[in-house]
Design a protein around this motif. Structure first.
Motif, mmCIF file in Angstrom:
data_model
loop_
_atom_site.group_PDB
_atom_site.id
_atom_site.type_symbol
_atom_site.label_atom_id
_atom_site.label_comp_id
_atom_site.label_asym_id
_atom_site.label_seq_id
_atom_site.Cartn_x
_atom_site.Cartn_y
_atom_site.Cartn_z
ATOM 1 N N GLY A 136 0.798 -1.219 0.000
ATOM 2 C CA GLY A 136 0.000 0.000 0.000
ATOM 3 C C GLY A 136 0.827 1.264 0.000
ATOM 4 O O GLY A 136 0.409 2.290 -0.548
ATOM 5 N N GLY A 137 2.004 1.205 0.609
ATOM 6 C CA GLY A 137 2.803 2.423 0.773
ATOM 7 C C GLY A 137 3.891 2.651 -0.250
ATOM 8 O O GLY A 137 4.510 3.719 -0.263
ATOM 9 N N SER A 167 3.807 3.280 -3.406
ATOM 10 C CA SER A 167 3.541 4.423 -4.286
ATOM 11 C C SER A 167 3.840 5.742 -3.579
ATOM 12 O O SER A 167 4.212 6.726 -4.231
ATOM 13 C CB SER A 167 2.085 4.408 -4.767
ATOM 14 N N VAL A 168 3.659 5.770 -2.269
ATOM 15 C CA VAL A 168 3.986 6.983 -1.512
ATOM 16 C C VAL A 168 5.486 7.223 -1.557
ATOM 17 O O VAL A 168 5.948 8.357 -1.769
ATOM 18 C CB VAL A 168 3.505 6.853 -0.052
ATOM 19 N N CYS A 217 1.724 -3.010 -5.707
ATOM 20 C CA CYS A 217 1.511 -1.575 -5.887
ATOM 21 C C CYS A 217 1.281 -1.249 -7.357
ATOM 22 O O CYS A 217 0.317 -0.548 -7.709
ATOM 23 C CB CYS A 217 2.719 -0.806 -5.361
ATOM 24 N N GLN A 220 -5.887 3.147 -4.993
ATOM 25 C CA GLN A 220 -4.661 2.423 -5.342
ATOM 26 C C GLN A 220 -3.958 1.890 -4.092
ATOM 27 O O GLN A 220 -3.482 0.751 -4.074
ATOM 28 C CB GLN A 220 -3.733 3.356 -6.137
ATOM 29 N N ILE A 221 -3.898 2.693 -3.053
ATOM 30 C CA ILE A 221 -3.238 2.268 -1.817
ATOM 31 C C ILE A 221 -3.956 1.062 -1.210
ATOM 32 O O ILE A 221 -3.316 0.089 -0.787
ATOM 33 C CB ILE A 221 -3.198 3.436 -0.804
ATOM 34 N N SER A 243 -8.549 -2.489 -6.601
ATOM 35 C CA SER A 243 -8.324 -1.083 -6.948
ATOM 36 C C SER A 243 -9.191 -0.654 -8.123
ATOM 37 O O SER A 243 -9.620 0.509 -8.196
ATOM 38 C CB SER A 243 -6.845 -0.849 -7.263
#
Length: 457
Positions: free
Chosen positions: A296-297, A299-300, A333, A388-389, A442
């Motif tokens: 989940g993270g 992409s961050v 991701c 997305q997350i 998603s």
């Protein structure tokens, strides 16, 4: 695209060569350290043809270009270094940006040039394993031996390759550095370990030496070339010009090879193993939670440009153990981004955003490059970013639950699926299920969160 014109326009908008203290690039971004960022107008830079977005993170001014960024960098480097007044390597202003930012910058500069070789070799390795499992190739055949060597050579000689790229980043001689790296995997040095392997001992002028196997290692050579860069600059400043050709390489090799095998190398091996063991221990303790956080993270981290800090851990796992648990989470991701783009495509009526979404799907599926879709659509829409997350987190949780691994360091796309092929047939099956979960979840959320009047911001 005329990259020479593009490079000139970028250089002009960022304040010229005199405003650049350091520059490098990664898979999709031109990364600059600017002495004064306040004089740069982000909107003008974004309006340059070929620039997808601008990100100012991790102490760098990052221009998202795409997979053709090496071509731009070559033109940009020629322009900057053509200015005799510009000093772009190892400027002292870099120190003011902090240790963490400097580490991120160094990691991206060291590993970026090797990513195509690592990814290509990894996919080839997966295809070879697949052919063996399908009975198309015998492990006793010469064909298998040749293809196996072709797929594993980049990992075996990683110290040499990293020595070269590290030298370019730290400002040392790339060729002397490559010799230092090659010395660590010389057959005669390896023979000193005998049947004992790591932990065997010898001596150097009565100084005890703990021997290690350095092929496929990452940390030792990077630390060694970082240390060598200081010696090299000292020699370059103090040795007279007519003696540099002989004295600098002589003194460098004579000092750095023993220093590396006696001190730096063992420290690097043990520290690299410690970091990898900590990460793997966390995965073993809660692989599901790790899958949620990374899936989940990721992409961050990509949006901040600091995902490079994790890549060496994955590469070290592949080269040391032959597999890695983290790479599958990055796949989750990427496929969540694909799913979200699909959701937008099927819901929105605006032709521009539907075309942009479909282009993103194709780009990620074939090349694993998520930045255009990430910055062009998801970051600008919090609901889509959340979709997305969530999709990546759910898919990552399943991959963690099933202990899915890859046998190569690759970027997540359809073309790199062979990296999931391993001795365990179920590994590939569970990987496909996990990625399907990321995509479907998603896509559903992206569809729900998208209005029919949705447009590109």
């Amino acid at each position: 695209m005329d990259y020479k014109i593009m490079a000139k326009e970028i250089l002009q908008e960022v304040g010229g060569a005199e405003n650049i203290s350091n520059m490098t690039y990664c898979a999709t971004r031109l990364r600059l350290k600017l002495k004064d960022q306040t004089i740069v107008d982000d909107e003008k830079v974004k309006n340059i043809e070929g620039v997808v977005n601008v990100v100012n993170k991790a102490g760098q001014y990052q221009l998202l270009i795409g997979t053709e960024v090496p071509k731009l960098y070559d033109e940009f480097e020629d322009l900057v270094k053509g200015d005799s007044d510009a000093k772009v390597e190892n400027d002292s202003s870099e120190q003011s940006n902090g240790i963490i930012n400097s580490i991120f910058s160094a990691i991206s500069a060291i590993f970026a040039p090797l990513l195509p070789a690592l990814a290509g070799s990894g996919v080839l390795r997966g295809l070879v394993i697949l052919c063996v499992q399908l009975g198309l190739l015998s492990e006793e055949s010469g064909t298998y031996a040749i293809l196996n060597v072709a797929s594993m050579t980049v990992f075996y000689f990683l110290p040499v390759l990293l020595a070269f790229t590290s030298a370019r980043r730290f400002g040392a001689s790339p060729y002397i550095s490559a010799i230092i790296g090659a010395s660590l995997i010389h057959p005669e040095f390896i023979d000193l370990m005998g049947d004992i392997g790591n932990g065997a001992t010898t001596e150097f002028f009565n100084i005890p030496v703990v021997l290690m196997n350095y092929n496929s290692t990452v940390v030792p050579i990077i630390l060694s070339i970082w240390a060598f860069s200081y010696l090299y600059k000292f020699l370059d400043n103090h040795v007279t010009e007519n003696l540099k050709l002989v004295v600098i390489p002589l003194v460098s090799i004579a000092i750095m090879v023993p220093l590396t095998v006696i001190v730096i190398g063992p420290i690097g091996v043990y520290s690299g193993e410690f970091i990898a063991n900590v990460v793997n221990w966390l995965i073993e303790r809660s692989s599901i939670l790790t899958g949620v956080l990374v899936g989940g993270g990721w992409s961050v981290l990509v949006s901040l440009g600091i995902h490079w800090a994790v890549n060496p851990i994955m590469i070290n796992n592949i080269s040391t153990y032959g597999f890695d648990y983290i790479v599958p989470f990055t796949f989750a991701c990427n496929f969540a981004v694909i799913g979200t783009a699909f959701g937008v495509y099927f819901k929105a009526k605006d032709k521009k955003i539907r075309g942009f979404s479909l282009t993103g799907v194709v780009t990620i599926a074939l090349s694993a490059i998520i930045e255009p879709t990430l910055f062009g659509m998801l970051v600008k829409n919090k609901k889509l970013f959340l979709a997305q997350i969530i999709g990546g987190a759910v898919g990552g949780a399943y991959l963690g639950l099933m202990n899915v691994v890859t046998t190569a360091f690759v970027f997540g796309s359809v073309t790199t699926f062979p990296a999931f092929v391993s001795d365990q047939t179920s590994n590939f099956v569970h990987a496909m299920i996990g990625l399907a979960i990321s995509l479907v979840v998603s896509a559903i959320l992206g569809f729900i969160f998208t209005s029919k009047e949705e447009k590109l911001a």
